[in-house]
Write a protein that holds these residues in place. Structure first.
Motif, PDB file in Angstrom:
ATOM      1  N   VAL A 138     -94.394 -27.361 -41.952  1.00 33.16           N
ATOM      2  CA  VAL A 138     -93.665 -28.483 -41.362  1.00 33.16           C
ATOM      3  C   VAL A 138     -92.273 -28.593 -41.978  1.00 33.16           C
ATOM      4  CG1 VAL A 138     -94.504 -30.205 -43.010  1.00 33.16           C
ATOM      5  CG2 VAL A 138     -93.848 -30.944 -40.729  1.00 33.16           C
ATOM      6  N   CYS A 139     -91.317 -29.010 -41.186  1.00 33.20           N
ATOM      7  CA  CYS A 139     -89.991 -29.400 -41.674  1.00 33.20           C
ATOM      8  C   CYS A 139     -89.652 -30.716 -41.001  1.00 33.20           C
ATOM      9  CB  CYS A 139     -88.928 -28.361 -41.316  1.00 33.20           C
ATOM     10  SG  CYS A 139     -88.816 -27.033 -42.498  1.00 33.20           S
ATOM     11  N   ILE A 140     -89.397 -31.734 -41.805  1.00 31.80           N
ATOM     12  CA  ILE A 140     -89.071 -33.041 -41.251  1.00 31.80           C
ATOM     13  C   ILE A 140     -88.057 -33.729 -42.143  1.00 31.80           C
ATOM     14  CG2 ILE A 140     -91.073 -34.119 -42.360  1.00 31.80           C
ATOM     15  CD1 ILE A 140     -91.114 -35.988 -39.828  1.00 31.80           C
ATOM     16  N   GLY A 141     -87.055 -34.322 -41.526  1.00 35.08           N
ATOM     17  CA  GLY A 141     -86.032 -35.053 -42.257  1.00 35.08           C
ATOM     18  C   GLY A 141     -84.642 -34.749 -41.738  1.00 35.08           C
ATOM     19  N   THR A 142     -83.647 -35.070 -42.549  1.00 31.33           N
ATOM     20  CA  THR A 142     -82.266 -34.820 -42.158  1.00 31.33           C
ATOM     21  C   THR A 142     -81.749 -33.586 -42.861  1.00 31.33           C
ATOM     22  OG1 THR A 142     -81.485 -36.356 -43.848  1.00 31.33           O
ATOM     23  CG2 THR A 142     -81.711 -37.224 -41.620  1.00 31.33           C
ATOM     24  N   ARG A 143     -80.885 -32.863 -42.148  1.00 27.75           N
ATOM     25  CA  ARG A 143     -80.265 -31.649 -42.668  1.00 27.75           C
ATOM     26  C   ARG A 143     -78.773 -31.770 -42.467  1.00 27.75           C
ATOM     27  NH1 ARG A 143     -83.990 -28.011 -44.269  1.00 27.75           N
ATOM     28  NH2 ARG A 143     -82.458 -26.357 -44.235  1.00 27.75           N
ATOM     29  N   ALA A 144     -78.005 -31.388 -43.488  1.00 28.30           N
ATOM     30  CA  ALA A 144     -76.542 -31.492 -43.439  1.00 28.30           C
ATOM     31  C   ALA A 144     -75.923 -30.113 -43.237  1.00 28.30           C
ATOM     32  CB  ALA A 144     -76.024 -32.107 -44.734  1.00 28.30           C
ATOM     33  N   HIS A 145     -74.851 -30.066 -42.469  1.00 29.16           N
ATOM     34  CA  HIS A 145     -74.092 -28.839 -42.224  1.00 29.16           C
ATOM     35  C   HIS A 145     -72.649 -29.221 -41.924  1.00 29.16           C
ATOM     36  CE1 HIS A 145     -74.548 -29.953 -38.009  1.00 29.16           C
ATOM     37  NE2 HIS A 145     -75.849 -30.031 -38.235  1.00 29.16           N
ATOM     38  N   GLN A 146     -71.783 -28.227 -41.714  1.00 33.03           N
ATOM     39  CA  GLN A 146     -70.359 -28.519 -41.550  1.00 33.03           C
ATOM     40  C   GLN A 146     -70.055 -29.351 -40.308  1.00 33.03           C
ATOM     41  OE1 GLN A 146     -71.619 -25.429 -41.349  1.00 33.03           O
ATOM     42  NE2 GLN A 146     -70.726 -24.294 -39.649  1.00 33.03           N
ATOM     43  N   GLY A 147     -70.982 -29.409 -39.345  1.00 31.71           N
ATOM     44  CA  GLY A 147     -70.756 -30.198 -38.139  1.00 31.71           C
ATOM     45  C   GLY A 147     -71.279 -31.621 -38.233  1.00 31.71           C
ATOM     46  N   GLY A 148     -72.012 -31.951 -39.294  1.00 29.76           N
ATOM     47  CA  GLY A 148     -72.582 -33.290 -39.434  1.00 29.76           C
ATOM     48  C   GLY A 148     -74.004 -33.226 -39.960  1.00 29.76           C
ATOM     49  N   GLU A 149     -74.900 -34.014 -39.351  1.00 28.93           N
ATOM     50  CA  GLU A 149     -76.303 -34.060 -39.764  1.00 28.93           C
ATOM     51  C   GLU A 149     -77.216 -33.949 -38.564  1.00 28.93           C
ATOM     52  OE1 GLU A 149     -77.656 -37.356 -42.087  1.00 28.93           O
ATOM     53  OE2 GLU A 149     -76.221 -36.989 -43.671  1.00 28.93           O
ATOM     54  N   ASP A 150     -78.385 -33.346 -38.775  1.00 34.75           N
ATOM     55  CA  ASP A 150     -79.433 -33.234 -37.760  1.00 34.75           C
ATOM     56  C   ASP A 150     -80.663 -33.970 -38.263  1.00 34.75           C
ATOM     57  OD1 ASP A 150     -77.685 -31.413 -36.579  1.00 34.75           O
ATOM     58  OD2 ASP A 150     -78.855 -29.659 -37.162  1.00 34.75           O
ATOM     59  N   PHE A 151     -81.479 -34.469 -37.335  1.00 32.03           N
ATOM     60  CA  PHE A 151     -82.800 -34.983 -37.683  1.00 32.03           C
ATOM     61  C   PHE A 151     -83.809 -34.076 -37.006  1.00 32.03           C
ATOM     62  CE2 PHE A 151     -86.697 -37.314 -37.095  1.00 32.03           C
ATOM     63  CZ  PHE A 151     -86.900 -37.846 -38.361  1.00 32.03           C
ATOM     64  N   ILE A 152     -84.711 -33.498 -37.809  1.00 34.42           N
ATOM     65  CA  ILE A 152     -85.698 -32.584 -37.260  1.00 34.42           C
ATOM     66  C   ILE A 152     -87.103 -33.002 -37.663  1.00 34.42           C
ATOM     67  CG2 ILE A 152     -84.077 -30.643 -37.223  1.00 34.42           C
ATOM     68  CD1 ILE A 152     -85.578 -29.527 -39.660  1.00 34.42           C
ATOM     69  N   ALA A 153     -88.029 -32.759 -36.757  1.00 33.91           N
ATOM     70  CA  ALA A 153     -89.458 -32.948 -37.017  1.00 33.91           C
ATOM     71  C   ALA A 153     -90.149 -31.777 -36.323  1.00 33.91           C
ATOM     72  CB  ALA A 153     -89.942 -34.285 -36.470  1.00 33.91           C
ATOM     73  N   VAL A 154     -90.222 -30.631 -37.022  1.00 30.23           N
ATOM     74  CA  VAL A 154     -90.705 -29.399 -36.402  1.00 30.23           C
ATOM     75  C   VAL A 154     -91.960 -28.877 -37.083  1.00 30.23           C
ATOM     76  CG1 VAL A 154     -88.374 -28.767 -35.685  1.00 30.23           C
ATOM     77  CG2 VAL A 154     -89.269 -27.842 -37.797  1.00 30.23           C
ATOM     78  N   ARG A 155     -92.746 -28.169 -36.278  1.00 31.17           N
ATOM     79  CA  ARG A 155     -93.931 -27.475 -36.764  1.00 31.17           C
ATOM     80  C   ARG A 155     -93.924 -26.085 -36.158  1.00 31.17           C
ATOM     81  NH1 ARG A 155     -99.122 -31.314 -37.013  1.00 31.17           N
ATOM     82  NH2 ARG A 155     -98.134 -33.059 -38.047  1.00 31.17           N
ATOM     83  N   PRO A 156     -94.079 -25.073 -36.976  1.00 30.71           N
ATOM     84  CA  PRO A 156     -94.116 -23.712 -36.440  1.00 30.71           C
ATOM     85  C   PRO A 156     -95.211 -23.551 -35.395  1.00 30.71           C
ATOM     86  CG  PRO A 156     -93.911 -23.678 -38.816  1.00 30.71           C
ATOM     87  CD  PRO A 156     -94.175 -25.105 -38.427  1.00 30.71           C
ATOM     88  N   GLY A 157     -94.898 -22.771 -34.359  1.00 34.19           N
ATOM     89  CA  GLY A 157     -95.879 -22.508 -33.315  1.00 34.19           C
ATOM     90  C   GLY A 157     -95.903 -23.528 -32.202  1.00 34.19           C
ATOM     91  N   ARG A 158     -95.085 -24.556 -32.294  1.00 33.15           N
ATOM     92  CA  ARG A 158     -95.041 -25.566 -31.240  1.00 33.15           C
ATOM     93  C   ARG A 158     -93.669 -25.544 -30.575  1.00 33.15           C
ATOM     94  NH1 ARG A 158     -98.462 -30.852 -32.867  1.00 33.15           N
ATOM     95  NH2 ARG A 158    -100.325 -29.746 -33.492  1.00 33.15           N
ATOM     96  N   PRO A 159     -93.629 -25.831 -29.267  1.00 31.89           N
ATOM     97  CA  PRO A 159     -92.332 -25.892 -28.597  1.00 31.89           C
ATOM     98  C   PRO A 159     -91.557 -27.123 -29.060  1.00 31.89           C
ATOM     99  CG  PRO A 159     -94.086 -26.537 -27.104  1.00 31.89           C
ATOM    100  CD  PRO A 159     -94.744 -26.078 -28.368  1.00 31.89           C
ATOM    101  N   LEU A 160     -90.243 -27.029 -29.024  1.00 33.04           N
ATOM    102  CA  LEU A 160     -89.386 -28.085 -29.551  1.00 33.04           C
ATOM    103  C   LEU A 160     -88.419 -28.592 -28.492  1.00 33.04           C
ATOM    104  CD1 LEU A 160     -88.526 -26.059 -32.718  1.00 33.04           C
ATOM    105  CD2 LEU A 160     -90.177 -27.914 -32.591  1.00 33.04           C
ATOM    106  N   VAL A 161     -88.223 -29.894 -28.471  1.00 32.92           N
ATOM    107  CA  VAL A 161     -87.212 -30.498 -27.615  1.00 32.92           C
ATOM    108  C   VAL A 161     -85.992 -30.739 -28.493  1.00 32.92           C
ATOM    109  CG1 VAL A 161     -86.625 -32.448 -26.145  1.00 32.92           C
ATOM    110  CG2 VAL A 161     -88.969 -31.582 -26.174  1.00 32.92           C
ATOM    111  N   CYS A 162     -84.869 -30.136 -28.105  1.00 38.31           N
ATOM    112  CA  CYS A 162     -83.619 -30.231 -28.863  1.00 38.31           C
ATOM    113  C   CYS A 162     -82.621 -31.063 -28.074  1.00 38.31           C
ATOM    114  CB  CYS A 162     -83.032 -28.845 -29.115  1.00 38.31           C
ATOM    115  SG  CYS A 162     -84.160 -27.734 -29.961  1.00 38.31           S
ATOM    116  N   VAL A 163     -82.145 -32.131 -28.663  1.00 39.02           N
ATOM    117  CA  VAL A 163     -81.175 -33.008 -28.010  1.00 39.02           C
ATOM    118  C   VAL A 163     -79.880 -32.956 -28.797  1.00 39.02           C
ATOM    119  CG1 VAL A 163     -80.681 -35.364 -27.277  1.00 39.02           C
ATOM    120  CG2 VAL A 163     -83.035 -34.511 -27.188  1.00 39.02           C
ATOM    121  N   GLU A 164     -78.857 -32.349 -28.193  1.00 37.09           N
ATOM    122  CA  GLU A 164     -77.535 -32.309 -28.820  1.00 37.09           C
ATOM    123  C   GLU A 164     -76.829 -33.624 -28.527  1.00 37.09           C
ATOM    124  OE1 GLU A 164     -75.037 -28.659 -28.647  1.00 37.09           O
ATOM    125  OE2 GLU A 164     -76.676 -28.014 -27.337  1.00 37.09           O
ATOM    126  N   LEU A 165     -76.127 -34.125 -29.536  1.00 34.94           N
ATOM    127  CA  LEU A 165     -75.433 -35.400 -29.403  1.00 34.94           C
ATOM    128  C   LEU A 165     -73.930 -35.217 -29.529  1.00 34.94           C
ATOM    129  CD1 LEU A 165     -77.892 -37.411 -31.652  1.00 34.94           C
ATOM    130  CD2 LEU A 165     -77.828 -37.363 -29.154  1.00 34.94           C
TER     131      LEU A 165
END
Length: 143
Positions: free
Chosen positions: A62-89
């Motif tokens: 599992v990976c869950i929480g906020t991640r920082a990068h040069q473009g800002g921050e992401d919030f992710i709640a992912v589990r390997p093997g499952r499809p993911l809905v990605c919403v760009e803001l």
């Protein structure tokens, strides 16, 4: 498992109680006007970008929480093997990307369609997520 829903004029991510503790973050709420693009991703590792700011990441589990990068921050709640809905803001939003795992591919696609229908200004120029912005180069003062 975290759930993403359209509530009125907002898009809300509601992590389960254990996920809130692991992410050290509560519910995430953004206006639908901030939604730029919605995609479904099958590879969890493609959504994890930047470095962990808050939260928990156990590779392969599992990976869950906020991640920082040069473009800002992401919030992710992912589990390997499952499809993911990605919403760009849009840049005006407090986050740049919301990623939530779905149980099945059909559930992920249905959620993505629902968010696209509800968001007033979706960018449909490309069906793929856009890359992070590249930081500007600086001149080397030494030579």
């Amino acid at each position: 498992m975290a759930r993403m829903r359209v509530e009125g004029d907002d898009l809300v991510v509601r992590p389960a109680l254990w996920e809130k503790a692991a992410a050290r973050h509560g519910n995430v709420r953004v206006p639908l006007t901030a939604v730029c693009r919605v995609t479904v991703e099958t590879d969890w590792w493609r959504t994890v970008r930047g470095s962990r700011r808050r939260g928990t990441c156990v590779p392969g589990l599992v990976c869950i929480g906020t991640r920082a990068h040069q473009g800002g921050e992401d919030f992710i709640a992912v589990r390997p093997g499952r499809p993911l809905v990605c919403v760009e803001l849009r840049p005006s939003a407090p986050l740049r990307l919301l990623v939530v795992a779905a149980r099945t591919q059909s559930q992920a696609e249905a959620l993505a369609r629902a968010v696209r229908r509800a968001a007033p200004r979706i960018d449909e120029s490309t069906p793929w997520r856009q890359p992070l912005p590249v930081p500007p180069e600086t001149e080397d003062p030494g030579g």
